[in-house]
Design a protein around this motif. Structure first.
Motif, PDB file in Angstrom:
ATOM      1  N   PRO A  87     103.189  14.492  11.198  1.00  0.00           N
ATOM      2  CA  PRO A  87     104.305  15.441  11.288  1.00  0.00           C
ATOM      3  C   PRO A  87     105.469  15.102  10.356  1.00  0.00           C
ATOM      4  O   PRO A  87     105.627  13.969   9.907  1.00  0.00           O
ATOM      5  CB  PRO A  87     104.761  15.326  12.754  1.00  0.00           C
ATOM      6  N   ASP A  88     106.280  16.118  10.132  1.00  0.00           N
ATOM      7  CA  ASP A  88     107.427  15.995   9.236  1.00  0.00           C
ATOM      8  C   ASP A  88     108.370  14.860   9.617  1.00  0.00           C
ATOM      9  O   ASP A  88     108.984  14.249   8.742  1.00  0.00           O
ATOM     10  CB  ASP A  88     108.233  17.306   9.225  1.00  0.00           C
ATOM     11  N   ASP A  89     108.519  14.587  10.916  1.00  0.00           N
ATOM     12  CA  ASP A  89     109.492  13.580  11.344  1.00  0.00           C
ATOM     13  C   ASP A  89     108.926  12.165  11.392  1.00  0.00           C
ATOM     14  O   ASP A  89     109.608  11.237  11.807  1.00  0.00           O
ATOM     15  CB  ASP A  89     110.079  13.951  12.712  1.00  0.00           C
ATOM     16  N   LYS A  90     107.695  11.982  10.935  1.00  0.00           N
ATOM     17  CA  LYS A  90     107.077  10.651  10.889  1.00  0.00           C
ATOM     18  C   LYS A  90     106.980  10.197   9.426  1.00  0.00           C
ATOM     19  O   LYS A  90     107.366  10.895   8.506  1.00  0.00           O
ATOM     20  CB  LYS A  90     105.698  10.668  11.546  1.00  0.00           C
ATOM     21  N   ASP A  91     106.391   9.058   9.193  1.00  0.00           N
ATOM     22  CA  ASP A  91     106.372   8.409   7.876  1.00  0.00           C
ATOM     23  C   ASP A  91     105.208   8.882   6.986  1.00  0.00           C
ATOM     24  O   ASP A  91     104.495   8.083   6.409  1.00  0.00           O
ATOM     25  CB  ASP A  91     106.301   6.887   8.085  1.00  0.00           C
ATOM     26  N   TYR A  92     105.040  10.195   6.843  1.00  0.00           N
ATOM     27  CA  TYR A  92     103.960  10.688   5.986  1.00  0.00           C
ATOM     28  C   TYR A  92     104.141  10.239   4.542  1.00  0.00           C
ATOM     29  O   TYR A  92     103.164   9.939   3.848  1.00  0.00           O
ATOM     30  CB  TYR A  92     103.805  12.219   6.092  1.00  0.00           C
ATOM     31  N   ILE A  93     105.385  10.159   4.077  1.00  0.00           N
ATOM     32  CA  ILE A  93     105.631   9.721   2.695  1.00  0.00           C
ATOM     33  C   ILE A  93     105.196   8.272   2.516  1.00  0.00           C
ATOM     34  O   ILE A  93     104.507   7.936   1.548  1.00  0.00           O
ATOM     35  CB  ILE A  93     107.110   9.904   2.303  1.00  0.00           C
ATOM     36  N   GLY A  94     105.549   7.415   3.432  1.00  0.00           N
ATOM     37  CA  GLY A  94     105.150   6.012   3.351  1.00  0.00           C
ATOM     38  C   GLY A  94     103.651   5.838   3.396  1.00  0.00           C
ATOM     39  O   GLY A  94     103.086   5.018   2.660  1.00  0.00           O
ATOM     40  N   VAL A  95     102.989   6.608   4.240  1.00  0.00           N
ATOM     41  CA  VAL A  95     101.528   6.532   4.334  1.00  0.00           C
ATOM     42  C   VAL A  95     100.894   6.956   3.018  1.00  0.00           C
ATOM     43  O   VAL A  95     100.028   6.263   2.471  1.00  0.00           O
ATOM     44  CB  VAL A  95     101.003   7.391   5.512  1.00  0.00           C
ATOM     45  N   VAL A  96     101.322   8.087   2.481  1.00  0.00           N
ATOM     46  CA  VAL A  96     100.740   8.572   1.226  1.00  0.00           C
ATOM     47  C   VAL A  96     101.022   7.599   0.085  1.00  0.00           C
ATOM     48  O   VAL A  96     100.128   7.265  -0.699  1.00  0.00           O
ATOM     49  CB  VAL A  96     101.239   9.996   0.892  1.00  0.00           C
ATOM     50  N   LYS A  97     102.251   7.103  -0.017  1.00  0.00           N
ATOM     51  CA  LYS A  97     102.584   6.154  -1.085  1.00  0.00           C
ATOM     52  C   LYS A  97     101.745   4.881  -0.981  1.00  0.00           C
ATOM     53  O   LYS A  97     101.297   4.338  -1.988  1.00  0.00           O
ATOM     54  CB  LYS A  97     104.066   5.796  -1.045  1.00  0.00           C
ATOM     55  N   THR A  98     101.529   4.400   0.235  1.00  0.00           N
ATOM     56  CA  THR A  98     100.750   3.184   0.432  1.00  0.00           C
ATOM     57  C   THR A  98      99.276   3.419   0.118  1.00  0.00           C
ATOM     58  O   THR A  98      98.621   2.574  -0.492  1.00  0.00           O
ATOM     59  CB  THR A  98     100.902   2.670   1.879  1.00  0.00           C
ATOM     60  N   MET A  99      98.761   4.575   0.490  1.00  0.00           N
ATOM     61  CA  MET A  99      97.324   4.847   0.353  1.00  0.00           C
ATOM     62  C   MET A  99      96.935   5.429  -1.002  1.00  0.00           C
ATOM     63  O   MET A  99      95.761   5.427  -1.349  1.00  0.00           O
ATOM     64  CB  MET A  99      96.876   5.806   1.456  1.00  0.00           C
ATOM     65  N   LYS A 100      97.892   5.906  -1.776  1.00  0.00           N
ATOM     66  CA  LYS A 100      97.535   6.613  -3.013  1.00  0.00           C
ATOM     67  C   LYS A 100      96.771   5.751  -4.006  1.00  0.00           C
ATOM     68  O   LYS A 100      95.987   6.275  -4.794  1.00  0.00           O
ATOM     69  CB  LYS A 100      98.752   7.259  -3.662  1.00  0.00           C
ATOM     70  N   LYS A 101      96.953   4.425  -3.943  1.00  0.00           N
ATOM     71  CA  LYS A 101      96.220   3.564  -4.871  1.00  0.00           C
ATOM     72  C   LYS A 101      94.714   3.576  -4.609  1.00  0.00           C
ATOM     73  O   LYS A 101      93.933   3.264  -5.491  1.00  0.00           O
ATOM     74  CB  LYS A 101      96.762   2.141  -4.821  1.00  0.00           C
ATOM     75  N   ALA A 102      94.309   3.977  -3.419  1.00  0.00           N
ATOM     76  CA  ALA A 102      92.884   4.040  -3.086  1.00  0.00           C
ATOM     77  C   ALA A 102      92.339   5.463  -3.145  1.00  0.00           C
ATOM     78  O   ALA A 102      91.134   5.670  -3.020  1.00  0.00           O
ATOM     79  CB  ALA A 102      92.651   3.470  -1.684  1.00  0.00           C
ATOM     80  N   ALA A 103      93.211   6.444  -3.348  1.00  0.00           N
ATOM     81  CA  ALA A 103      92.799   7.852  -3.241  1.00  0.00           C
ATOM     82  C   ALA A 103      92.844   8.579  -4.577  1.00  0.00           C
ATOM     83  O   ALA A 103      93.832   8.496  -5.302  1.00  0.00           O
ATOM     84  CB  ALA A 103      93.697   8.563  -2.242  1.00  0.00           C
ATOM     85  N   SER A 104      91.779   9.301  -4.867  1.00  0.00           N
ATOM     86  CA  SER A 104      91.783  10.157  -6.043  1.00  0.00           C
ATOM     87  C   SER A 104      92.244  11.564  -5.687  1.00  0.00           C
ATOM     88  O   SER A 104      92.663  12.320  -6.556  1.00  0.00           O
ATOM     89  CB  SER A 104      90.398  10.206  -6.678  1.00  0.00           C
TER      90      SER A 104
END
Length: 131
Positions: A43-60
């Motif tokens: 959800p918008d009020d959780k850390d979606y940005i942090g999750v995506v930034k952390t995981m993007k190195k493994a994701a195409s």
């Protein structure tokens, strides 16, 4: 964390903050998976940005989605906000749509999100609707 399908490979985790991504990254490293499709339902009020930034190195590929639970707020503003950070994503209106799009990418699929997203994935799996 649970492997819910081997073909295609789908890993599911109720990860809603960047700190909890570390375990997911360790598992991906152990499995030697570096080019995955990431589905994020946070959800918008959780850390979606942090999750995506952390995981993007493994994701195409990164797909944002939302839960059908009316108590959570998921908006396309997430996609806009991540674009401002230089991160390209796709947006879907449902977990089912996100999984279908991810399967088209023909890569291992990692689904991270709230317990409602996890529940929707498991419900569809139990009904053999999308996995």
């Amino acid at each position: 964390m649970e492997v819910i399908s081997k073909t295609p490979f789908i890993l599911l985790d109720a990860c809603i903050n960047s700190a909890s991504c570390e375990n997911v990254l360790k598992v991906l490293d152990y499995l030697n998976m570096k080019d995955v499709t990431l589905i994020v339902g946070i959800p918008d009020d959780k850390d979606y940005i942090g999750v995506v930034k952390t995981m993007k190195k493994a994701a195409s590929n990164i797909i944002l989605t939302k839960s059908g639970n009316p108590h959570y707020v998921f908006t396309k503003r997430q996609q806009e906000r991540l674009q401002e950070e230089g991160i390209d994503t796709d947006w879907t209106e449902s977990v089912f749509e996100a999984i279908q799009l991810a399967k088209e990418k023909r890569k291992p699929i990692i689904i991270l999100g709230t317990t409602s997203v996890v529940g929707e994935v498991k419900e569809r799996r139990n009904k053999n609707e999308c996995l």
